[in-house]
Each structure stands twice: as C-alpha cells, then as structure tokens.
Design a protein around this motif. Sequence first.
Motif, PDB file in Angstrom:
ATOM      1  N   PHE A  20      39.054  37.400  52.079  1.00 63.80           N
ATOM      2  CA  PHE A  20      37.998  37.171  51.096  1.00 63.80           C
ATOM      3  C   PHE A  20      38.392  37.732  49.735  1.00 63.80           C
ATOM      4  O   PHE A  20      38.090  37.137  48.696  1.00 63.80           O
ATOM      5  N   SER A  21      39.077  38.862  49.727  1.00 63.80           N
ATOM      6  CA  SER A  21      39.500  39.475  48.462  1.00 63.80           C
ATOM      7  C   SER A  21      40.552  38.623  47.752  1.00 63.80           C
ATOM      8  O   SER A  21      40.517  38.485  46.522  1.00 63.80           O
ATOM      9  N   ILE A  22      41.456  38.048  48.504  1.00 62.74           N
ATOM     10  CA  ILE A  22      42.452  37.142  47.913  1.00 62.74           C
ATOM     11  C   ILE A  22      41.749  35.923  47.325  1.00 62.74           C
ATOM     12  O   ILE A  22      42.051  35.498  46.208  1.00 62.74           O
ATOM     13  N   THR A  75      40.096  36.903  44.137  1.00 62.39           N
ATOM     14  CA  THR A  75      41.119  37.087  43.093  1.00 62.39           C
ATOM     15  C   THR A  75      41.560  35.737  42.541  1.00 62.39           C
ATOM     16  O   THR A  75      41.754  35.579  41.330  1.00 62.39           O
ATOM     17  N   LEU A  76      41.709  34.753  43.415  1.00 67.06           N
ATOM     18  CA  LEU A  76      42.076  33.402  42.961  1.00 67.06           C
ATOM     19  C   LEU A  76      40.980  32.794  42.083  1.00 67.06           C
ATOM     20  O   LEU A  76      41.274  32.072  41.129  1.00 67.06           O
ATOM     21  N   THR A 120      41.137  34.617  38.658  1.00 65.56           N
ATOM     22  CA  THR A 120      42.315  34.214  37.861  1.00 65.56           C
ATOM     23  C   THR A 120      42.300  32.711  37.555  1.00 65.56           C
ATOM     24  O   THR A 120      43.287  32.173  37.095  1.00 65.56           O
ATOM     25  N   HIS A 121      41.178  32.070  37.858  1.00 67.39           N
ATOM     26  CA  HIS A 121      40.926  30.655  37.535  1.00 67.39           C
ATOM     27  C   HIS A 121      41.831  29.676  38.276  1.00 67.39           C
ATOM     28  O   HIS A 121      41.991  28.548  37.843  1.00 67.39           O
ATOM     29  N   VAL A 122      42.388  30.103  39.397  1.00 60.02           N
ATOM     30  CA  VAL A 122      43.107  29.165  40.260  1.00 60.02           C
ATOM     31  C   VAL A 122      42.079  28.229  40.908  1.00 60.02           C
ATOM     32  O   VAL A 122      42.312  27.036  41.042  1.00 60.02           O
TER      33      VAL A 122
END
Length: 158
Positions: free
Chosen positions: A98-100, A103-104, A107-109
């Motif tokens: 969930f943290s990954i 983060t995505l 970072t606007h991925v």
Amino acid sequence: MENSYSNKWAHISYDRLVSHLNTVGILLLTLLWSYAVFAKLADLKLYQLQMKEQPFSYLIQQLLTFLVPILELTAAALLIFNKHKWGLWLSLSLILGFSIYITLILTHVFPNAPCSCGGFISKMSWEGHLYFNMLLFSINLGCLIKIIKKERRLSGKE
C-alpha cells in the motif's frame, strides 16, 4: 512503611514492558485489518466502484477487488489465532504494498487513483496516509523483530 503501589511499578522489567508493547502493537494491527475488511464489506458497492477506477488493467482490478480483502482478513485471522509471526509478515507485506502504491500516486505515476480503503482512512490525504503507513510499518516491524528474537532465544540460537 513503603508505598507498595510505587514498589509494584519498580519491578516491571524491560522485557515485560516490551512484551506488553508487542501485545498492544499486534492488537492495533489486528484491529486495523479487521476494520479495513469491515469497511469494504459495509459498503461493498462503493469499494467495487473505486476498484474499477484504479489505474490498472481490468484483470488486475478484478483480482485486487477480491484479493485485497481476503489478504486483510487473513492477516487479521492469523494475528487473532496466535499465528503472530505469519500474520505480521503478511501485514508488513500489505503495508509495504500500500505504501508503494501511495508513493506512486504522490509521484504522479498514477494521476487519478481513488482511495478504496474505506472508513476514516479514506478521509486522509495521500501524504497523511503515507505517514500513517510508515507508523504502522514501524510498529509491525518492531513486533516482528521481537517475536523473531524471542524464537531465537528459545531455540538457543542467540
């Protein structure tokens, strides 16, 4: 005459304190995963709709729609039924995943991803959610380390 109340607290050992903190950490994680599953099932239609809006392929969306609650329920069950080590490993993996994902998003991925967490957690900002996850990750990791150290000590490997 000595105050027996203050004397009682003087005898609490470091190991006993850490053991109590570990118990509180495991209880907190059990409540988290139980709450997460309940929140999703309480408003199943909303959860399914949010999962359909995730930035993944249709197949991944469908898989995650069923897999996430099953894994959350499994983590809670393992922690409830005293399989703490396995429950903590699964919990740590879920929090990390969930943290990954968060983060995505940050970072606007993944530009427009909805939060399908449910309940009060869905009201958090993505930054707040990441900080919350970092706290949970730390608690989870601390509990896991304590259990692994205890197993090693009991097996004579430490």
